[in-house]
Design an enzyme around this catalytic site. Structure first.
Site, PDB file in Angstrom:
ATOM      1  N   SER A  53       0.849  -1.262  -0.015  1.00 34.12           N
ATOM      2  CA  SER A  53       0.036   0.073   0.086  1.00 34.12           C
ATOM      3  C   SER A  53       0.816   1.076   0.022  1.00 34.12           C
ATOM      4  O   SER A  53       2.163   1.239   0.522  1.00 34.12           O
ATOM      5  CB  SER A  53      -1.079  -0.018   1.190  1.00 34.12           C
ATOM      6  OG  SER A  53      -1.256   1.436   1.614  1.00 34.12           O
ATOM      7  N   TYR A  82      -3.547   7.737  11.139  1.00 33.27           N
ATOM      8  CA  TYR A  82      -4.588   6.546  11.116  1.00 33.27           C
ATOM      9  C   TYR A  82      -4.251   5.254  10.337  1.00 33.27           C
ATOM     10  O   TYR A  82      -5.102   4.365  10.169  1.00 33.27           O
ATOM     11  CB  TYR A  82      -5.781   7.128  10.755  1.00 33.27           C
ATOM     12  CG  TYR A  82      -6.277   8.444  11.534  1.00 33.27           C
ATOM     13  CD1 TYR A  82      -6.012   8.587  12.955  1.00 33.27           C
ATOM     14  CD2 TYR A  82      -6.515   9.634  10.827  1.00 33.27           C
ATOM     15  CE1 TYR A  82      -6.572   9.783  13.488  1.00 33.27           C
ATOM     16  CE2 TYR A  82      -6.917  10.876  11.432  1.00 33.27           C
ATOM     17  CZ  TYR A  82      -6.940  10.847  12.834  1.00 33.27           C
ATOM     18  OH  TYR A  82      -6.913  12.055  13.428  1.00 33.27           O
TER      19      TYR A  82
HETATM   20  N1  LIG Z   1      -8.502  -0.801  -2.922  1.00 26.76           N
HETATM   21  C1  LIG Z   1      -7.828   0.078  -2.351  1.00 26.76           C
HETATM   22  O1  LIG Z   1      -7.897   1.339  -2.177  1.00 26.76           O
HETATM   23  C2  LIG Z   1      -6.339  -0.280  -2.314  1.00 26.76           C
HETATM   24  C3  LIG Z   1      -5.099   0.511  -1.612  1.00 26.76           C
HETATM   25  C4  LIG Z   1      -4.032  -0.030  -1.323  1.00 26.76           C
HETATM   26  C5  LIG Z   1      -3.760  -1.327  -1.350  1.00 26.76           C
HETATM   27  N2  LIG Z   1      -4.895  -2.144  -1.556  1.00 26.76           N
HETATM   28  C6  LIG Z   1      -4.585  -3.697  -1.618  1.00 26.76           C
HETATM   29  O2  LIG Z   1      -4.593  -4.176  -2.926  1.00 26.76           O
HETATM   30  C7  LIG Z   1      -5.309  -5.492  -2.642  1.00 26.76           C
HETATM   31  C8  LIG Z   1      -6.425  -5.804  -3.363  1.00 26.76           C
HETATM   32  O3  LIG Z   1      -7.472  -4.788  -2.989  1.00 26.76           O
HETATM   33  P1  LIG Z   1      -9.229  -4.790  -3.446  1.00 26.76           P
HETATM   34  O4  LIG Z   1      -9.463  -3.310  -3.199  1.00 26.76           O
HETATM   35  O5  LIG Z   1      -9.114  -5.271  -4.848  1.00 26.76           O
HETATM   36  O6  LIG Z   1      -9.550  -5.528  -2.277  1.00 26.76           O
HETATM   37  P2  LIG Z   1     -11.057  -6.450  -2.525  1.00 26.76           P
HETATM   38  O7  LIG Z   1     -12.004  -5.460  -3.617  1.00 26.76           O
HETATM   39  O8  LIG Z   1     -11.500  -6.263  -0.856  1.00 26.76           O
HETATM   40  O9  LIG Z   1     -10.907  -7.755  -3.119  1.00 26.76           O
HETATM   41  C9  LIG Z   1     -10.234  -8.858  -2.179  1.00 26.76           C
HETATM   42  C10 LIG Z   1     -10.191 -10.105  -2.891  1.00 26.76           C
HETATM   43  O10 LIG Z   1      -9.624 -10.885  -1.868  1.00 26.76           O
HETATM   44  C11 LIG Z   1     -10.510 -12.125  -1.650  1.00 26.76           C
HETATM   45  N3  LIG Z   1     -10.504 -12.390  -0.294  1.00 26.76           N
HETATM   46  C12 LIG Z   1     -10.523 -11.480   0.862  1.00 26.76           C
HETATM   47  N4  LIG Z   1     -10.370 -12.306   1.902  1.00 26.76           N
HETATM   48  C13 LIG Z   1     -10.270 -13.545   1.511  1.00 26.76           C
HETATM   49  C14 LIG Z   1      -9.933 -14.850   2.390  1.00 26.76           C
HETATM   50  N5  LIG Z   1     -10.006 -14.876   3.688  1.00 26.76           N
HETATM   51  N6  LIG Z   1      -9.833 -15.944   1.766  1.00 26.76           N
HETATM   52  C15 LIG Z   1      -9.944 -16.059   0.344  1.00 26.76           C
HETATM   53  N7  LIG Z   1     -10.289 -14.775  -0.516  1.00 26.76           N
HETATM   54  C16 LIG Z   1     -10.295 -13.713   0.176  1.00 26.76           C
HETATM   55  C17 LIG Z   1     -12.002 -11.401  -1.854  1.00 26.76           C
HETATM   56  O11 LIG Z   1     -12.837 -12.351  -2.280  1.00 26.76           O
HETATM   57  P3  LIG Z   1     -14.039 -12.952  -1.200  1.00 26.76           P
HETATM   58  O12 LIG Z   1     -14.581 -11.643  -0.302  1.00 26.76           O
HETATM   59  O13 LIG Z   1     -14.937 -13.507  -2.399  1.00 26.76           O
HETATM   60  O14 LIG Z   1     -13.152 -14.010  -0.612  1.00 26.76           O
HETATM   61  C18 LIG Z   1     -11.711 -10.397  -3.303  1.00 26.76           C
HETATM   62  O15 LIG Z   1     -11.697 -11.357  -4.408  1.00 26.76           O
HETATM   63  C19 LIG Z   1      -5.331  -5.890  -1.128  1.00 26.76           C
HETATM   64  O16 LIG Z   1      -4.369  -6.569  -0.552  1.00 26.76           O
HETATM   65  C20 LIG Z   1      -5.325  -4.345  -0.587  1.00 26.76           C
HETATM   66  O17 LIG Z   1      -4.994  -4.367   0.729  1.00 26.76           O
HETATM   67  C21 LIG Z   1      -5.884  -1.905  -2.209  1.00 26.76           C
END
Ligand SMILES: NC(=O)c1ccc[n+]([C@@H]2O[C@H](COP(=O)([O-])OP(=O)(O)OC[C@H]3O[C@@H](n4cnc5c(N)ncnc54)[C@H](OP(=O)(O)O)[C@@H]3O)[C@@H](O)[C@H]2O)c1
Length: 225
Positions: A117, A126
């Site tokens: 991140s 925060y």
């Molecule tokens: N979005 C942002 O603003 C942002 C910013 C900085 C970093 N990131 C990082 O980028 C990555 C992707 O983020 P995103 O925004 O695409 O997240 P997201 O929309 O929450 O998607 C996360 C994915 O991981 C799966 N997942 C979550 N918990 C799981 C578990 N216990 N077992 C199996 N699958 C699981 C979810 O599917 P199910 O719920 O179907 O299991 C979903 O497909 C993350 O690591 C996040 O920390 C995101």
């Protein structure tokens, strides 16, 4: 066709990676809910609590997407909050990497993509939970890149705020979205495809001389004031 395992292809950035990569790779999806796109091989699995499924043959890529954005003042963070965030961001990835290491080694060459991140490079109020757990992911990225070279490349992407379900609470209304966009040099927040393009590049042979790196895809947030 080369096989790529995407942990978390059901939504957000992982879904965007699956949709871009499936033109020339066979995507294997693993998440608790099914992917929206038509991915032929999906395993319903909670990476923290369920046994991980075995996959036949070589994996040319593994992407670990599960992560969290829990923002609050340090004074209201409990030790348990840090444990939970480390569990999802770090330990879940470690479980997957250990379980599928032999599949990755069976490929001629392979690429691992993890997620950090912007909050690791940049001190943000925060953000202690996300910064600490993703900082651990960055450390893992560099150590494994050293240990698994030259056959397996290991990199991480560090996005800034990106328009997915995970960021929903931070983008609830137009004023929040506008304020978030204004904080970035490029005056918008990220879209899942912005991040997915980098992941697809890192998975491909075009990135064959890149390992141990944290790629900042963040609209300039980490370096431009
Ligand atoms: N979005 C942002 O603003 C942002 C910013 C900085 C970093 N990131 C990082 O980028 C990555 C992707 O983020 P995103 O925004 O695409 O997240 P997201 O929309 O929450 O998607 C996360 C994915 O991981 C799966 N997942 C979550 N918990 C799981 C578990 N216990 N077992 C199996 N699958 C699981 C979810 O599917 P199910 O719920 O179907 O299991 C979903 O497909 C993350 O690591 C996040 O920390 C995101």
């Amino acid at each position: 066709m080369q096989k790529i395992l995407i942990v978390g292809a059901s939504k957000g950035i992982g879904a965007a990676i699956a949709s871009l990569a499936q033109t020339n790779c066979r995507i294997i999806s693993l998440s608790r809910s099914p992917p929206a796109d038509d991915i032929p091989e999906h395993y319903p699995c909670d990476v923290l609590n369920d046994p991980l499924p075995s996959i036949e043959g070589a994996l040319a890529g593994l992407v670990y997407c599960p992560g969290s954005i829990n923002l609050k003042p340090f004074s209201s963070m409990k030790s348990e909050d840090f444990r939970n965030d480390l569990e999802l961001n770090l330990i879940g990835a470690v479980r997957c990497l250990k379980h599928y290491q032999s599949n990755l080694q069976a490929a001629d060459s392979a690429s691992v993509v993890l997620f950090s991140s912007v909050a690791v490079q940049t001190g943000l109020a925060y953000h202690a939970l996300v910064s600490a757990s993703k900082g651990a992911v960055e450390g893992l990225t560099r150590a494994l890149a050293a240990e698994w070279a030259p056959k397996i490349r290991v990199n991480a992407i560090a996005p800034s705020l990106t328009n997915t379900g995970l960021a929903e609470r931070l983008l609830r209304d137009d004023s929040k979205k506008e304020a978030a966009a204004a904080r970035h040099a490029l005056k918008r927040i990220g879209e899942p495809e912005d991040i997915a393009q980098m992941a697809v590049f890192l998975l491909s042979d075009k990135a064959s001389w890149i390992t141990g790196q944290v790629l900042h895809v963040d609209g300039g947030m980490s370096v431009i004031k």
